[in-house]
Design an enzyme around this catalytic site. Structure first.
Site, mmCIF file in Angstrom:
data_model
loop_
_atom_site.group_PDB
_atom_site.id
_atom_site.type_symbol
_atom_site.label_atom_id
_atom_site.label_comp_id
_atom_site.label_asym_id
_atom_site.label_seq_id
_atom_site.Cartn_x
_atom_site.Cartn_y
_atom_site.Cartn_z
ATOM 1 N N ASP A 642 -25.091 32.283 -27.072
ATOM 2 C CA ASP A 642 -24.387 33.032 -28.110
ATOM 3 C C ASP A 642 -23.017 33.480 -27.596
ATOM 4 O OD1 ASP A 642 -23.907 34.295 -30.481
ATOM 5 O OD2 ASP A 642 -24.996 36.113 -29.964
ATOM 6 N N HIS A 659 -16.770 26.388 -29.016
ATOM 7 C CA HIS A 659 -17.900 25.471 -28.843
ATOM 8 C C HIS A 659 -17.597 24.420 -27.782
ATOM 9 C CE1 HIS A 659 -20.000 27.299 -32.151
ATOM 10 N NE2 HIS A 659 -19.007 27.052 -32.980
ATOM 11 N N GLU A 689 -30.633 27.824 -39.445
ATOM 12 C CA GLU A 689 -29.874 28.803 -40.223
ATOM 13 C C GLU A 689 -28.360 28.641 -40.055
ATOM 14 O OE1 GLU A 689 -32.406 29.718 -38.219
ATOM 15 O OE2 GLU A 689 -33.919 30.170 -39.749
ATOM 16 N N ARG A 693 -22.769 28.127 -41.936
ATOM 17 C CA ARG A 693 -21.415 28.268 -41.389
ATOM 18 C C ARG A 693 -20.458 27.287 -42.075
ATOM 19 N NH1 ARG A 693 -22.076 29.072 -34.823
ATOM 20 N NH2 ARG A 693 -23.602 30.784 -34.899
ATOM 21 N N LEU A 753 -35.497 17.653 -13.994
ATOM 22 C CA LEU A 753 -35.392 18.729 -14.983
ATOM 23 C C LEU A 753 -35.571 18.145 -16.390
ATOM 24 C CD1 LEU A 753 -34.557 21.627 -15.908
ATOM 25 C CD2 LEU A 753 -32.183 20.797 -15.871
ATOM 26 N N SER A 818 -33.846 35.545 -32.672
ATOM 27 C CA SER A 818 -33.255 34.642 -33.677
ATOM 28 C C SER A 818 -34.101 33.409 -33.962
ATOM 29 C CB SER A 818 -31.848 34.218 -33.236
ATOM 30 O OG SER A 818 -31.004 35.332 -33.136
ATOM 31 N N GLU A 829 -40.574 36.888 -20.703
ATOM 32 C CA GLU A 829 -39.740 37.999 -20.252
ATOM 33 C C GLU A 829 -38.343 37.807 -20.843
ATOM 34 O OE1 GLU A 829 -40.690 40.624 -18.333
ATOM 35 O OE2 GLU A 829 -42.737 39.840 -18.507
#
Length: 876
Positions: A642, A659, A689, A693, A753, A818, A829
């Site tokens: 964010d 961005h 959501e 935008r 990963l 969100s 956590e």
């Protein structure tokens, strides 16, 4: 008795006047009948045709042109009288129903309908007979006139019967055309050499055709065949009048069918099945069975039809399962608009009624059901199609302002704000998702185009209701437009055109045309919806043509496009849309559900198998990750990235620059995850959501994501990184979906990963999708409801093999999750960072993991004793 006679006279007079107003039918009678008779007689050869005439019980020989003329005359009468009676019975049903409720004798209405049918059949038959005499003199003129009249009566009864079964005028016309065409073509010996087949005597116009042919050269009267034709006409007319009676009083006919013990909801349900089988199928397809909800949807459907012809036609272009949804939305908006504009109430009463309805609706939305049919349908639509109800509160507030008389539209910005609040309060994006199916997708450009279309729809609706709105004291055009053209609302309210009124109307229609041209670009990746939208645009253009030709007519009545062109355009559009859906269905039926990835071309190699992965790029400062025991490193870290927009705004740059900077942060954090040995990392790239935008911002995000998936240029994929994608393909560009699937495929063997990229992701949607799959299994009987455990639901999430989230990090200073991985994060956590995402790097990830290692994770148990008295739990 005298009162009854007056009622009958009034009913006959009104029914006759109603037929006399049908100018198109009168034109067809005056010009179409002689044209058909003349062409059939003059164009076709006069060569004799031999056939067996059962009315005379002998073989006869008549000229081909004579036989075709008689067949054509009967056909023209069948078409004209049948369609006239269909229109009369269809359009007057609601009026007749009100007359019956007011105490008007039903028998008067039935006799009036029968009298007008007899009158119409007699006049048209006499006219056609007179034109036949223009070419030759039949032996039995009376028999020919009687035959023509019997044929007209027969199809007049067909028209009345079809009016009870069909609601569309186009469908009624098509049915009359096809029935009469098949009937009389088979009986014409010129077109059908087997016209003397005994099977044809079961056709409705058989008696009329046999009698008319025998009247040409034979002198006897074919009583048996005339009587057969009269029986057909009497039977069809009786069936039509019985259905007409049912249409004027559905409750009465239902109670007679079911008996006095039937409950009212059950009666409504059976009445709908008996009288409207097509809409019953729509409700079954949508899974709607509750009678109260169906009643509410029917109310909403009628309110939507009252909104305008294009609005009524819109649902016919949509899949049947979604039609009730649009009925509910339009019906709810029309109902609350009527409450706010009720003129016989004072302003305070209107405000109270709107407020009361809004409060009850919001309470019903929370409860999930309602006793009021209209609200029950709306609540059912919201719950069934998972519509966001946030916009309902804003919409209700606008209508409260309308009721108070406090709404004002000064500029075009005010106009956009007003109408976009009222139009699709659930969001265009959600509607697009409902219309998306595998293989068909919408783009952000489509969302913008649909918003522009709604602007055009609203502007046309304002023009339709111009005088009505002015009379209510609120012209829903910008005041600047009225001032520019010197048009006063007071003059509009009284039906007067002052100033440059015509110029104002032409300027508004030009603006609507411009918006429609922009909207026509939607649906490039969704052919069925592109065809449907183009049809709606064509219908709008017909309306605008009518308004441009007669702008002053808006001050007298609501403008309507030419009905013939309107329904022909709609029919062509429905055919195009149906073909597009059919082609899509065939394509998806023959295409496997999985996406076939391209085989690596020659010279292209799978970096996971042929090239050892490169180590992560070191941090510019040379900092190293903390040395943590392997059992303390979380298995799965989720990141809410964010702050991109705020980062750019603080620097005076466009949000897209934030961005782009955030993409560099993603790369560095992935390197940090590799260095510390993190097994799984989930990144919240684009939520479901975020589509609200601006379109430019969404396009920039999607472009950055697409660029980051290119194996040859993105350096992350040269490391030991595997990609997984969580989210829905609906709404994403097809090339992006393909790139995601391809990168997943090419990195599937990596073991370092795992990066779970969440694009077009919503936690509620993921859980809802899993619940739907379980519901299907329960319905199929493969699992019992009592056997379902959390493991069953988790097995149907996007990636059931991903471990639960141990640590959830959010940057940007906000402290909420969100809708991000709610099922997987139940025991996560939480660490919240004030740093904006573009300023984040791997060191912030390491600090959060270090904080995580100091937390005491109890999972609902009692605290464990501290191993170090000085150790304190850190909070992010």
């Amino acid at each position: 008795m005298r009162w009854w006679g007056r009622c009958l006279g009034t009913a006959v007079r009104h029914a006759a006047l109603e037929q006399a107003r049908k100018r198109l039918a009168l034109v067809l009678v005056l010009f179409f009948v002689p044209l058909w008779l003349t062409l059939a007689y003059q164009v076709l050869p006069s060569d004799p045709v031999r056939f067996f005439l059962r009315a005379a019980d002998q073989r006869v020989a008549l000229g081909a042109n004579t036989v075709s003329q008689l067949s054509g005359g009967l056909h023209s009468l069948a078409l004209i009288v049948g369609f006239m009676m269909f229109l009369a019975a269809s359009r007057s049903a609601e009026f007749d129903h009100r007359m019956v409720l007011a105490g008007y004798p039903r028998i008067c209405l039935l006799l009036a309908r029968s009298t007008v049918l007899l009158l119409t059949a007699a006049l048209t038959a006499s006219y056609a007979t007179a034109w036949v005499c223009f070419f030759y003199r039949p032996e039995r003129l009376d028999v020919m006139a009687a035959a023509f009249m019997v044929g007209a009566l027969t199809y007049g009864g067909v028209g009345i019967l079809l009016a009870a079964l069909l609601r569309s005028e186009l469908a009624g016309m098509f049915a009359v055309i096809m029935l009469s065409f098949i009937d009389l073509t088979l009986q014409n010996p010129v077109a059908n050499p087997s016209a003397d087949s005994p099977l044809l005597k079961w056709l409705p116009a058989y008696g009329a055709m046999q009698s008319s042919v025998s009247a040409v050269d034979l002198t006897h009267t074919p009583w048996r065949h005339l009587l057969l034709g009269l029986c057909w006409s009497a039977g069809l007319t009786a069936a039509g009048l019985a259905a007409f009676t049912a249409r004027t009083s559905r409750r009465t006919i239902t109670q007679r069918l079911l008996g006095g013990r039937a409950t009212r909801p059950r009666a409504r349900q059976i009445a709908l099945r008996l009288l409207h089988p097509v809409r019953t199928y729509v409700y079954r397809q949508a899974g709607i069975h509750d009678t109260t909800v169906i009643t509410g949807y029917e109310i909403c459907r009628r309110l939507m039809h009252r909104s305008g012809p294009v609005e009524a036609a819109l649902t016919k272009l949509l899949p049947g399962r979604l039609r009730p949804l649009f009925w509910a939305m339009y019906g709810y908006g029309r109902h609350i608009d009527d409450l706010s504009d009720t003129q016989h109430l004072d302003r305070q009463e209107r405000v109270e009624r709107v407020s009361r309805f809004s409060e009850l609706l919001e309470a019903d939305l929370r409860a999930g059901h309602s006793e009021d049919p209209l609200r029950a349908a709306f609540v059912h639509a919201v719950w069934t199609w998972d519509l966001p109800s946030d916009g309902v509160t804003a919409l209700n507030a606008v209508y409260r302002q309308d009721a108070k008389g406090q709404s004002a539209i000064t500029t075009w910005d005010d106009w956009y704000t007003y109408w976009r609040t009222l139009t699709f309060p659930f969001g265009v994006r959600r509607l697009m998702a409902l219309l998306t199916t595998p293989g068909l997708a919408f783009t952000p450009d489509d969302a913008q185009a649909l918003r522009v279309w709604t602007d055009a729809l609203n502007l046309i609706d304002v023009l339709r209701d111009l005088r009505e709105d002015a009379a209510e004291g609120f012209v829903k055009l910008p005041a600047a437009v009225l001032d520019e053209h010197d048009v006063s609302p007071e003059a509009l309210a009284h039906g007067r055109a002052d100033g440059r009124y015509a110029d104002m109307v032409h300027a508004m229609t030009a603006k609507a045309r411009q918006w429609l041209a922009q909207a026509a670009t939607a649906g490039a990746q969704h052919p069925p919806m592109a065809a449907a939208l183009q049809t709606v645009i064509d219908l709008h253009l017909l309306e605008l043509d009518r308004i441009d030709r007669k702008p002053h007519a808006l001050l007298q009545r609501r403008s309507r496009a030419n009905p013939v062109r309107f329904h022909l355009t709609l029919a062509r559009g429905r055919l195009r849309t149906a073909r597009a859906w059919h082609r899509h269905t065939q394509t998806t039926a023959t295409t496997p559900a999985t996406i076939h990835l391209p085989h690596p071309a020659e010279g292209h190699h799978d970096t996971a198998r042929t090239t050892p992965p490169l180590p992560p790029v070191p941090h510019p400062s040379g900092v190293q990750p903390p040395q943590l025991p392997a059992h303390l490193v979380p298995r799965h870290v989720a990141l809410i990235m964010d702050g991109n927009g705020r980062w750019a705004t603080h620097r005076g740059q466009p949000r897209t620059a934030g961005h782009k900077a955030g993409q560099l942060a993603v790369r560095d954090v992935i390197y940090g995850a590799l260095e510390i040995g993190l097994p799984h990392l989930s990144l919240y790239s684009l939520s479901s959501e975020n589509w609200a935008r601006p379109a430019a911002e969404i396009q920039a995000i999607l472009r950055l994501v697409r660029d980051g998936l290119v194996m040859e240029t993105e350096e992350v994929w040269r490391r030991d990184v595997q990609l997984r994608w969580s989210g829905l393909p609906e709404g994403l560009p097809p090339d992006l979906v393909h790139a995601l699937r391809e990168t997943e495929h090419l990195t599937r063997h990596r073991t370092g990963l795992t990066v779970n990229m969440c694009i077009n992701y919503g936690g509620h949607s993921e859980i809802t999708q899993a619940a739907r799959e379980l519901a299907r299994q329960v319905a199929a009987g493969t699992i019992q409801p009592d056997d379902i455990t959390p493991r069953h639901l988790a097995a149907h999430l996007h990636h059931p093999d991903l471990p639960d989230v141990d640590l959830l990090i959010r940057t940007g200073g906000e402290q909420r999750t969100s809708n991000f991985l709610p099922w997987q994060s139940t025991y996560a956590e939480l660490v919240f960072l004030d740093t904006l995402w573009p300023d984040t790097d791997r060191t912030h990830l390491w600090q959060a993991i270090d904080t995580y290692t100091r937390r005491d994770r109890r999972f609902g148990t009692t605290p464990s004793p501290p191993t170090n008295p000085d150790e304190q739990a850190l909070t992010g």
